[in-house]
Design a protein around this motif. Sequence first.
Motif, short mmCIF file in Angstrom:
data_model
loop_
_atom_site.label_atom_id
_atom_site.label_comp_id
_atom_site.label_asym_id
_atom_site.label_seq_id
_atom_site.Cartn_x
_atom_site.Cartn_y
_atom_site.Cartn_z
N ARG A 8 0.83 -1.21 0.00
CA ARG A 8 0.00 0.00 0.00
C ARG A 8 0.87 1.26 0.00
N LEU A 9 1.95 1.25 0.78
CA LEU A 9 2.84 2.40 0.83
C LEU A 9 3.50 2.64 -0.52
N ARG A 10 3.97 1.57 -1.14
CA ARG A 10 4.61 1.74 -2.45
C ARG A 10 3.61 2.24 -3.49
N THR A 11 2.39 1.71 -3.46
CA THR A 11 1.35 2.17 -4.38
C THR A 11 1.07 3.66 -4.18
N LYS A 12 1.05 4.09 -2.93
CA LYS A 12 0.81 5.49 -2.62
C LYS A 12 1.95 6.36 -3.16
N LEU A 13 3.19 5.96 -2.91
CA LEU A 13 4.34 6.74 -3.36
C LEU A 13 4.41 6.79 -4.88
N THR A 14 4.10 5.69 -5.52
CA THR A 14 4.10 5.66 -6.99
C THR A 14 3.03 6.60 -7.54
N SER A 15 1.88 6.62 -6.90
CA SER A 15 0.80 7.51 -7.32
C SER A 15 1.21 8.98 -7.16
N ILE A 16 1.88 9.29 -6.05
CA ILE A 16 2.37 10.66 -5.84
C ILE A 16 3.39 11.03 -6.91
N ASN A 17 4.32 10.12 -7.14
CA ASN A 17 5.36 10.37 -8.14
C ASN A 17 4.73 10.62 -9.51
N LYS A 18 3.74 9.83 -9.85
CA LYS A 18 3.07 9.98 -11.14
C LYS A 18 2.34 11.32 -11.22
N THR A 19 1.71 11.72 -10.13
CA THR A 19 0.99 12.99 -10.11
C THR A 19 1.95 14.17 -10.30
N ILE A 20 3.09 14.12 -9.64
CA ILE A 20 4.08 15.19 -9.78
C ILE A 20 4.50 15.32 -11.24
N ARG A 21 4.72 14.20 -11.90
CA ARG A 21 5.19 14.22 -13.29
C ARG A 21 4.08 14.61 -14.26
N GLU A 22 2.89 14.15 -13.99
CA GLU A 22 1.78 14.46 -14.90
C GLU A 22 1.43 15.94 -14.90
N GLY A 23 1.86 16.66 -13.87
CA GLY A 23 1.61 18.08 -13.82
C GLY A 23 2.43 18.89 -14.80
N ARG A 24 3.43 18.28 -15.39
CA ARG A 24 4.26 19.01 -16.35
C ARG A 24 3.56 19.08 -17.70
N PRO A 25 3.47 20.27 -18.30
CA PRO A 25 2.85 20.39 -19.62
C PRO A 25 3.65 19.61 -20.66
N PRO A 26 3.01 19.14 -21.72
CA PRO A 26 3.76 18.45 -22.78
C PRO A 26 4.68 19.44 -23.47
N PHE A 27 5.77 18.94 -24.01
CA PHE A 27 6.75 19.79 -24.65
C PHE A 27 6.28 20.23 -26.03
N ASP A 28 6.63 21.45 -26.39
CA ASP A 28 6.33 22.00 -27.71
C ASP A 28 7.45 21.58 -28.65
N THR A 29 7.17 20.64 -29.53
CA THR A 29 8.23 20.10 -30.39
C THR A 29 8.78 21.15 -31.33
N ALA A 30 8.02 22.22 -31.60
CA ALA A 30 8.53 23.25 -32.50
C ALA A 30 9.73 23.97 -31.89
N GLU A 31 9.83 23.93 -30.55
CA GLU A 31 10.92 24.62 -29.89
C GLU A 31 11.95 23.63 -29.33
N SER A 32 11.83 22.37 -29.65
CA SER A 32 12.69 21.36 -29.06
C SER A 32 13.62 20.75 -30.09
N GLU A 33 14.73 20.25 -29.59
CA GLU A 33 15.66 19.55 -30.45
C GLU A 33 15.22 18.10 -30.62
N ASN A 34 15.51 17.56 -31.79
CA ASN A 34 15.25 16.13 -32.01
C ASN A 34 16.41 15.28 -31.53
#
Length: 393
Positions: A8-34
């Motif tokens: 249960r603790l690991r599931t909770k921490l994984t969910s938190i970790n995922k939430t932190i990352r999902e908060g980042r907007p997707p990258f604009d490929t027009a301004e990014s390097e390939n």
Amino acid sequence: MQSTTDRRLRTKLTSINKTIREGRPPFDTAESENVALHRMPILTGSPRRVSEMYKFWFRTRGCTFDRAGQCSMCNYGVGPEIDAKQMARAVRWQIAGVPEGSSIYVSPSGSLLDPREVPRDLLRSVLTAAARRKPVALAFETRPELCGPEIFDELRELVPRTTRVVVEMGVESWTPEIRMMCHLKPSPQSAYERAVALAREYDFDTIANITMGGLGLTHAAAYADTLASVRGARVAGFTTKMVFPLSAKAGSLLGWAHDNGLWEPPSLWMLVRALADLSSPESFGDGISDLDISWYDPDLDGVTQARPDGCAECRPMLVDVLVRFHLDPRIATLRPALDWSRCDCPAQADRMLSASPADALWKDRLAEVADRWDESNGDGDRRLLPLVPSAGH
């Protein structure tokens, strides 16, 4: 087998970790390097010798495992789906400029052998382009679960026999419970053992990435875990053990814990002490050890917010020693640090590494991270991070 409480603790921490990352907007490929290129000196071969490595990073949809909230310390971004043919052209064009006989490292955001991140046609294009440069070594990182006879056969088919294939894997900790709970990486021990044994059959080299400073661990516990993990990876047969101290990176659970006073990076003195313990004359005499190091001197920027350090007096010396150890990994290279007496940092490190009953309470500290998240109403880091990872030592 994990207890219900641990699960249960690991599931909770994984969910938190995922939430932190999902908060980042997707990258604009027009301004990014390939494709991005970094060049750096490395040790390759047996006996090990210095050569120049051309490290290529190319854009993908993002690490599959990052999307699942795994790896508490990583902060790779997630971008839109890619055009595999366009990406293959970009990689081929960049790699074509590498001098023949160099070392090449190819890296997506996560695992090169993951077909969900790197479609097989794109993988073949990347490997073929690299093989045309007849590199002395071709290295990449992947997960042990993705290593198998079929993909290794393909590697053997595409890469010249004169090229050393180097398979790098994120072991993090050789203790499965710490790897799963502190690092949130569920790769089983048997997967690493099978991958190393298979690589040996194909005459591939292997690198075990081993961390220092996992979430929830005291400095003393983290130090002991690093020593045990290097020794465990040696017994398992990894060719090289790559030790890297962790930093607090924005957009990761570890970074969030640091921002909330629940984690601090290990000191550079801890790293020096570990390298000395693991490169003892009893094991290697005056010869080169089987160790390498990475991420010991990252820039403080929008991603890395706190790093392993020393004071203003000792830090320049420590970084210089570690830069030299990277290319000459023997205990004699560490001597300027081991003999240092111009500040109190070595004594402070020794005090931090003194064993304490609190060292065993790392699950309680992980539970405190989860509780603090709930108290903060899940206020994660929403900053947009750069798409191209920094070169970092």
